[in-house]
Enzyme design. Sequence first.
Site, mmCIF file in Angstrom:
data_model
loop_
_atom_site.group_PDB
_atom_site.id
_atom_site.type_symbol
_atom_site.label_atom_id
_atom_site.label_comp_id
_atom_site.label_asym_id
_atom_site.label_seq_id
_atom_site.Cartn_x
_atom_site.Cartn_y
_atom_site.Cartn_z
ATOM 1 N N ASP A 459 0.834 -1.203 0.000
ATOM 2 C CA ASP A 459 0.000 0.000 0.000
ATOM 3 C C ASP A 459 0.871 1.255 0.000
ATOM 4 O O ASP A 459 2.084 1.198 0.270
ATOM 5 C CB ASP A 459 -0.888 -0.042 1.262
ATOM 6 C CG ASP A 459 -2.171 0.753 1.126
ATOM 7 O OD1 ASP A 459 -2.308 1.518 0.165
ATOM 8 O OD2 ASP A 459 -3.036 0.597 2.016
ATOM 9 N N ASP A 528 -10.835 1.949 -3.114
ATOM 10 C CA ASP A 528 -11.375 1.748 -1.771
ATOM 11 C C ASP A 528 -12.899 1.835 -1.769
ATOM 12 O O ASP A 528 -13.521 1.564 -0.758
ATOM 13 C CB ASP A 528 -10.804 2.797 -0.809
ATOM 14 C CG ASP A 528 -9.448 2.376 -0.258
ATOM 15 O OD1 ASP A 528 -9.083 1.194 -0.431
ATOM 16 O OD2 ASP A 528 -8.762 3.219 0.332
HETATM 17 C C1 DGJ Z 1 -5.799 1.831 1.967
HETATM 18 C C2 DGJ Z 1 -6.199 0.593 1.223
HETATM 19 O O1 DGJ Z 1 -6.710 0.908 -0.032
HETATM 20 C C3 DGJ Z 1 -7.207 -0.167 2.069
HETATM 21 O O2 DGJ Z 1 -7.672 -1.278 1.360
HETATM 22 C C4 DGJ Z 1 -6.550 -0.560 3.354
HETATM 23 O O3 DGJ Z 1 -5.490 -1.442 3.103
HETATM 24 C C5 DGJ Z 1 -6.055 0.663 4.087
HETATM 25 N N1 DGJ Z 1 -5.219 1.469 3.240
HETATM 26 C C6 DGJ Z 1 -5.300 0.276 5.331
HETATM 27 O O4 DGJ Z 1 -4.729 1.339 5.963
#
Ligand code: DGJ
Length: 708
Positions: A459, A528
């Site tokens: 990430d 997300d």
């Molecule tokens: C952003 C990601 O897109 C989410 O799926 C998740 O992993 C969060 N970060 C966790 O902090």
Amino acid sequence: MPQISYDPDAGLWLLDTPRTSYALRVDDSGAPCHVAWGGRLSLAEAREVAARPRDTEGSSSFEGRPPVGEELPVDGGARYGVPSLQVRFADGTRALEWAPAGHHITETPDGAAQLDLSFHDRHYPLDITLHYRVHADTDVIERWTSLRNTGAEAITLLRGDSAAWTVPPRDDYRLSHVTGQWSAESQLRRETLPFGETVLTSRRGITSHHANPWVMLDDGNATEEHGQVWSAALAWSGSWRITAQRTPDGRAGFTGGAGHDSTTLLLAPGETHTTPCFAGLCSEGGFAAASRAWHAYTLDHVLPHPREIRPVLYNSWEATGFDVDEQGQMALAAKAAALGTELYVMDDGWFGARRDDRAGLGDWTPSPERFPQGLSPLIDEVHRLGMRFGLWVEPEMVNADSDLYRAHPDWVLHFPHRTRTEMRNQLVLNFARGDVAEWAYKWLSALVADHGIDFLKWDMNRPFSEAGHPAHPDGDDRLWTTYVHHLYDVIDRLRADHPHLRIEACSGGGGRVDLGILARTDQVWTSDNTDAADRIGIQHGYSQLYPARTMAAWVTDVPNQLTARSVPLRFRFHVAMAGVLAIGGDLTRWSDDELAEAAGFVATYKQVRHLVQHGVQHRLRGPVDDGPTVVQYTAEDRSETLVLAWQRAPHGGRPRLPVRLAGLEPGAVYRDAGSGTVHHATVLTDHGLPLGLPPGDWASTAIHLVRR
Ligand code: DGJ
């Protein structure tokens, strides 16, 4: 076979792909000039195009050279368009003058043909090589540029694009691209190309949610299935810039590369700078054919393990947020395994003092309160349940409240005397520093090796700010480039050390989706936003360039955490089945009926995922109105096809028309694997497939047809 020919009399190179030709030449001034990009041409035909004078040439003392029409327009001479290449030599001279220095045509070990076209500056110590590569199985042409400082003083690179692409003259031009923001990525835009310069860019240090480094141009008449489209995509995961131009003399083209306005790069004596690839494609058959060609190219020439079937994944993020612990994860893992999930991924919150987004990022040891015996008991349990184990990491980031930052406050991007801007309470680790990249590689490699980790979700949750590197105040912005190279290098080394390791690229959802990151990861976290209704548009935009094989799609809880919308489980599954199916809900709260229904969908997906992940995609009906959106995935040998249809909220009395299928074997007969109904391909193609969607909101279906 891909072929590159050279006609010495005309000074012309002709590059052939299976269905297209690309021609260029060096003009009297020594500059590399575009000749043609379109359907196949013979050398004689290409010579005829090359011989044509351009209307505006020499028409007045104000015109100068046309801004579009060179292979890499430079800043120099009577040029007033966007320079793809702009340098400043040590004495302050900026104008560049081309001097041809020969060419090489070679066959690469994988059977591609490559043209390297070399130049010097006429006076200054700069070598420039334009690279072109064509493959036997795609019309995508790969282009990039290398620059070498052969002198004793530094040269400043003010703009160093990978390539400029010129499209043939047309009465009108239309630009297709995507815009967006966090949780609303990949929104497809299709608009008339304005006269002047249209800049698509990211100044964020990451590819960005806000724009994606690809463009398509057509003459305004292309449809999903018809018409010629010229497109290009940049393989780069940092800041980037593509400038599309439409000139007063009616021409159009685009130039693109890494970096954004005002960032520069010092080319040290002896140094070679190689740009990322900016690949281009001319295709017939509308936007759908362009997308399919990019999908095939990504599978055949970009992804590290293209032929693999991506497993059904469970991710704990929406279920637990930061509230992870051994017991809770084991409970979720048991539920996930019972559904048929094949890969269990524990998301954020497992390490250091990470209880929310304020602390702990950077301290990559399992939290002793939450995992008293480390991660091994959970991982062993996940493996015992028959699943692979994946773990969330964010190696490029640090919370100010962390042991890492307390020990190494100078490791983050920063300028002296400037506020270190925090976003999500975090700062960006300066991966351009060799010690930082090495630190990341070491802990990641040890983590993977010590725990037998099968999958990393990598990430990156904020863009750059205060992008300075005070330890190396060499007056350039090298870190923007070096950062990305070091990021790639860490991932490449990890993969080499741990060949079984698979990686999901994520940047708060789809903030880092590009052909550069896809060359070293296995899938991306698309957004997300897991609301199935919103996801239809996001997936539609994503599919314009990137294949479903790379598009992770979760089924989550309702009401959706982001939009508060509730849609049926069936609809959520059918939408997520259009990519790499995953589950991200809190399974401990799902009823037995929901769990049973979900297990059924997982089983169904496993029967058809080879079509989604490796088949040929037809967007039969886009999300254009309140009618159904319909996508079809067909086996390359046409033996099977899957139709997915989603109907959000139709207006009353909306006609429910059959949808005409594509890509079937003419004359064949297909059987609906669910209902047993038999259809003739001709009927499905000419008269359509009745979708059988019930009236009302959130109707959806998955129809699997198998050739008899
Ligand atoms: C952003 C990601 O897109 C989410 O799926 C998740 O992993 C969060 N970060 C966790 O902090």
